[in-house]
Design a protein around this motif. Structure first.
Motif, PDB file in Angstrom:
ATOM      1  N   SER B 258       1.182  -1.228   0.406  1.00  0.00           N
ATOM      2  CA  SER B 258      -0.215  -0.042  -0.170  1.00  0.00           C
ATOM      3  C   SER B 258       1.212   1.497   0.180  1.00  0.00           C
ATOM      4  O   SER B 258       0.598   2.399  -0.554  1.00  0.00           O
ATOM      5  CB  SER B 258      -0.986   0.356   1.432  1.00  0.00           C
ATOM      6  OG  SER B 258      -0.448  -0.326   2.479  1.00  0.00           O
ATOM      7  N   ASP B 259       1.870   1.407   1.333  1.00  0.00           N
ATOM      8  CA  ASP B 259       2.498   2.323   0.515  1.00  0.00           C
ATOM      9  C   ASP B 259       3.616   3.339  -0.394  1.00  0.00           C
ATOM     10  O   ASP B 259       2.852   4.000  -1.021  1.00  0.00           O
ATOM     11  CB  ASP B 259       3.649   2.264   1.809  1.00  0.00           C
ATOM     12  CG  ASP B 259       3.057   3.158   2.906  1.00  0.00           C
ATOM     13  OD1 ASP B 259       1.920   2.270   3.595  1.00  0.00           O
ATOM     14  OD2 ASP B 259       4.293   1.533   4.210  1.00  0.00           O
ATOM     15  N   LYS B 260       3.830   1.918  -1.436  1.00  0.00           N
ATOM     16  CA  LYS B 260       4.028   2.398  -2.231  1.00  0.00           C
ATOM     17  C   LYS B 260       3.301   2.597  -3.423  1.00  0.00           C
ATOM     18  O   LYS B 260       3.652   3.308  -5.040  1.00  0.00           O
ATOM     19  CB  LYS B 260       5.802   1.149  -2.633  1.00  0.00           C
ATOM     20  CG  LYS B 260       6.602   1.119  -1.852  1.00  0.00           C
ATOM     21  CD  LYS B 260       7.710   0.499  -2.472  1.00  0.00           C
ATOM     22  CE  LYS B 260       9.264   0.121  -1.776  1.00  0.00           C
ATOM     23  NZ  LYS B 260       9.354  -0.820  -1.943  1.00  0.00           N
ATOM     24  N   ALA B 261       2.642   2.002  -3.439  1.00  0.00           N
ATOM     25  CA  ALA B 261       1.467   1.645  -4.614  1.00  0.00           C
ATOM     26  C   ALA B 261       0.229   2.981  -4.355  1.00  0.00           C
ATOM     27  O   ALA B 261      -0.710   2.695  -5.399  1.00  0.00           O
ATOM     28  CB  ALA B 261       0.826   0.025  -4.926  1.00  0.00           C
ATOM     29  N   GLY B 262       0.000   3.465  -2.913  1.00  0.00           N
ATOM     30  CA  GLY B 262      -0.437   4.655  -2.877  1.00  0.00           C
ATOM     31  C   GLY B 262      -1.796   4.138  -2.583  1.00  0.00           C
ATOM     32  O   GLY B 262      -2.744   5.095  -3.527  1.00  0.00           O
TER      33      GLY B 262
END
Lengths: 281, 595
Positions: B258-262
């Motif tokens: 989630s953090d990287k893919a927003g």
């Protein structure tokens, strides 16, 4: 000042909802809110129809489910001013679980509960806040269940903005509404209102005789005092901000949202897909 | 219970003959399978908490990195410690679509594993276990694994010892150890496990010889991971769910990216909140999805209708498990089909897509998110525990042109003339994002007019119902026909949907090797609205139609009969919570033929 329009309603003449709608319109205008950036959310019930009667974006969802839709809309686009208008049946009865857990989630939305202590849309049964002994066509021997105290519950549950207002005290209500909308985090205002058609106990004069406005001597940041004040609901009913505390909001705590960029405007870097796929090779 | 089994090479082809007694059928069955396929099947079993899963994961990865195809499925009891758990692991030099019940080897970490599975073991198979169990079986390979693990100072290294021994038994080299052990074990355990693996390797003797193979660029992915990856590729922004087996790993995977893919991944207070939050986020313009299993889906159904009438795009994943109520929480079933096609009161257009395999899981999730946005309808993705938890090696996904694009033309809409529910020819109304234009965007669970305002007008009601169902008419032109497997000439047509794809495809291949008739199969992915064209065509060539489903009532057969009048000749139904295997399908069909 922005201009907001209200429309013809389906409420009974004399309903407290009219004042609440007028006050909300004034509060939004005085806060200079762009109506295109306001999202009004309701569940089901007479109060929950309010989003249909005002010129803003509107979401009228399912009974009890206004809060989940509202908080998620705010998570998706933090530029929206999200305001829930629903009754106490919607908010504390059918939607009780969402009430408890959205206090914990602390998304920056405003929740106006039109609390008339009876069910209006279904024509007069006991609600979660009905007084003990209230006789209805269902509670034929009088309501046996003790009423829920929403403001006490909200403070105990950790809400950062808990207030009570009365539809008959318009200026006070506008002032509370403005502060609730401006508050960063989940703000709940339990708005007492008469139901002229069905509630013969909690009438306009019942409330008028009991309500009083908290003055500057009351410290709304003192949680212990707030809990005691929230329990006052007999001969005297205090109006005003019962408790206020600055708390980190959902957005401030979320690693993706705290940048301030609305979630819907975030684009992922396509490289992330290759990175993920390579993990499986 | 055992049987007779021979393997020999005939002119370069591997011929595998076995006579074995199928316990469930009490029937004498003769399997003769010719083909150049070399696939081995091992079972790794023990009690919960013994680290079997970690061992299986490491072994899978070692085999995959050595260039072999892998298919692994877990059989887990709903408990954290004790009980009997196992992983079935097939590997070889050809693509593998499903699991198998017939074992080449058993790796037993407790005595129960041997007792419970020895009947499935081929006559020339092996049982790898510790010397402590005194079981009389000529196929036992007992090694001093426990005492070696104790010598190494860590009893949990027994798994690595077994991996080493297993590699040796299959004539494989202990390659890629550093990367693989590093990936799945904490740094401080890596060296001791490497040592354990090598010592295990030295303890055993080679029994098989597998040709070298180098499909090293394959993906090795589970059904839930593939599904979640497809959602990320489509541009998912918001995922909201309440944990429920076997759907939870979708949320876990999305959270890990989630953090990287927003993506905002939010654990809801219940499934009702989960779906209403997904709807709220979707209304506000985020690509949104929720996921659950049947029990959670039960709680979601009212909101499914909200998505239908308010025309808010929504994808709901139902990773099925056996019901009703709590059912068999960690096991598999396909019993939600009729439920999801009719869930929620009232009538509204919807689509149901069944996921057939690990390839589908990625592409169909992406497609579902795109179609739900295009048609502004709820789409239900039906997966199940078997697919969700099984791991397969497949071709890498095509990652071009992935994410859902916004309709920029709509965003330019002028102030004031916007009607959220405008009556259009194809029923699709312009969908704006609130706050992005000088227009008010509305949504209403009541019947509403073009502005989105509540109405009870009879004419408007009809116009709106008709508008919504025109979208469905259009969608019907876009449904994908079922996949046809087999030769053009056949007597018997097998029908299936979803995760029985792998077992059915493999069973058709096996059945067509013998002289009991010619077989083909149609396996549905898009299942509602039911694609009828290919079905009618293929049924007309069949003498016999056998419907295969992982439920007790034959829900696909019912749906087909309801929509087309086609009646299946017979059903193969399985509802014990365990996925039907190619072997079981073949056996049950042969039994029918012999009778």
């Amino acid at each position: 000042m922005s201009k907001i329009t209200t429309y013809e309603t389906a409420w009974c003449p004399g309903c407290g909802n009219f004042n609440i709608l007028d006050c909300l319109k004034t509060a939004l205008e005085e806060l200079n809110k762009d109506p295109y950036e306001v999202l009004m959310v309701g569940g089901i019930g007479q109060a929950a129809k309010l989003p249909q009667y005002i010129s803003t974006n509107s979401f009228c969802g399912l009974h009890g489910r206004a809060l989940p839709a509202a908080v998620a809309a705010k998570i998706a686009n933090e530029k929206l001013t999200v305001i829930v208008n629903s009754g106490e049946g919607d908010s504390y009865g059918e939607g009780g679980n969402h009430f408890l857990h959205n206090i914990r989630r602390n998304v920056d939305i405003t929740h106006f509960v039109h609390d008339n202590q009876i069910y209006g849309l279904t024509k007069g049964q006991a609600s979660p806040t009905s007084m003990v002994g209230m006789i209805t066509e269902v509670q034929i021997h009088g309501n046996a269940n003790i009423p829920l105290n929403p403001v006490l519950l909200a403070i105990a549950g950790g809400a950062g903005f808990v207030a009570r207002a009365f539809s008959g005290r318009q200026e006070h209500l506008i002032n509370i509404m403005k502060q609730a909308i401006e508050y960063e985090g989940y703000a709940i205002v339990d708005i007492l209102q008469p139901c002229v058609s069905f509630n013969k106990l909690n009438t306009f004069s019942f409330y008028s005789q009991r309500v009083y406005e908290l003055d500057s001597s009351y410290d709304c940041t003192d949680k212990t005092a707030a809990l005691l004040k929230a329990m006052e609901f007999e001969d005297k009913i205090p109006l005003g901000i019962l408790y206020k505390e600055n708390k980190s909001t959902f957005h401030q705590k979320n690693i993706i949202l705290k940048s301030g960029m609305p979630l819907i405007d975030l684009q992922y870097d396509p490289v992330i897909l290759d990175t993920i796929m390579n993990e499986f090779i | 219970m055992g049987g007779i089994c021979r393997i020999r090479f005939e002119g370069g082809l591997l011929t595998y003959q076995s006579r074995e007694i199928d316990k469930s059928l009490r029937y004498l069955i003769f399997i003769n399978y010719k083909g150049g396929i070399i696939i081995y099947n091992v079972l790794i079993g023990g009690t919960a908490g013994q680290g079997i899963e970690t061992m299986a994961t490491i072994l899978q990865k070692l085999l995959k990195d050595s260039g072999y195809h892998v298919f692994a499925v877990r059989d887990v009891m709903s408990r954290v410690r004790g009980g009997h758990n196992f992983t079935l692991l097939r590997f070889g030099i050809e693509a593998i679509q499903s699991h198998s019940d017939i074992l080449d080897g058993i790796i037993a970490f407790d005595e129960d594993t041997i007792k419970l599975h020895v009947a499935q073991l081929k006559q020339d198979g092996f049982i790898l276990c510790d010397t402590q169990w005194k079981i009389e079986d000529s196929r036992i390979i007992s090694l001093e694994m426990v005492s070696l693990a104790k010598q190494l100072g860590n009893i949990r290294t027994i798994g690595s010892i077994a991996i080493g021994a297993l590699l040796k038994i299959f004539g494989l080299k202990p390659l890629h150890m550093d990367e693989v052990l590093g990936k799945y074990l904490k740094e401080q355990y890596k060296e001791v496990n490497k040592k354990a693996l090598l010592q295990g390797y030295d303890m055993a003797v080679s029994k098989y010889e597998i040709p070298e193979h180098n499909d090293r660029d394959l993906l090795m992915i589970s059904g839930n991971q593939a599904l979640a990856f497809g959602a990320i590729a489509a541009g998912l922004k918001f995922y909201c769910a309440y944990p429920m087996s076997p759907s939870t790993s979708i949320m876990e995977f999305l959270a890990s990216k989630s953090d990287k893919a927003g993506i905002v991944v939010e654990q809801a207070e219940d499934e009702i909140a989960a779906i209403n939050m997904a709807i709220g986020a979707s209304f506000a313009g985020a690509v949104a999805m929720t996921g659950t299993s049947g029990g959670g889906f039960c709680l979601m159904v009212e909101a499914l209708g909200l998505s239908g009438i308010a025309e808010i795009p929504l994808v709901v994943v139902d990773v099925q498990r056996p019901g009703p109520a709590t059912g068999l929480p960690t096991r598999t079933e396909q019993s939600d089909l009729k439920f999801v096609i009719s869930a929620s009161h009232g009538e509204f257009p919807r689509m149901v897509i069944a996921i057939r395999n690990h390839k589908d899981a990625f592409y169909q999730t992406m497609r579902a998110l795109k179609l739900s946005k295009k048609y502004q309808i709820p789409i239900i993705l039906l997966s199940d525990q078997y697919l969700a938890d099984s791991v397969a090696t497949i071709e890498p996904y095509d990652l071009t042109d992935m994410a859902i694009q916004e309709d920029n033309e709509l965003l330019d809409s002028k102030e004031g003339n916007y009607l959220r529910y405008r009556i259009t020819q194809d029923g699709i109304s312009p969908l704006l994002i609130p706050g992005k234009t000088k227009n008010f965007v509305t949504a209403d669970s009541d019947e509403h007019d073009e502005r989105g305002w509540i109405t009870e007008d009879a004419e408007v009601r009809n116009a709106m119902m008709n508008k919504r169902f025109r979208k469905w008419d259009k969608l019907k032109n876009e449904v994908q026909e079922p996949e046809f497997v087999g030769e053009d000439s056949y007597d018997t047509l097998l029908l299936g949907w979803g995760s029985t794809y792998g077992p059915i495809v493999e069973s058709v291949n096996i059945l067509n090797q013998d002289s009991y008739g010619k077989y083909a199969a149609l396996i549905f992915g898009d299942i509602y609205p039911l694609p009828e064209k290919l079905l009618k065509e293929k049924v007309s060539n069949a003498k016999k139609i056998i419907n295969i489903e992982q439920n007790a009532t034959g829900q696909l057969a019912d749906l087909i009969r309801e929509r087309t009048g086609i009646v299946c000749t017979s059903n193969i139904l399985k509802y014990d919570g365990r996925q039907i295997s190619k072997d079981e399908i073949v056996n049950r069909i042969r039994k029918e033929v012999l009778e």
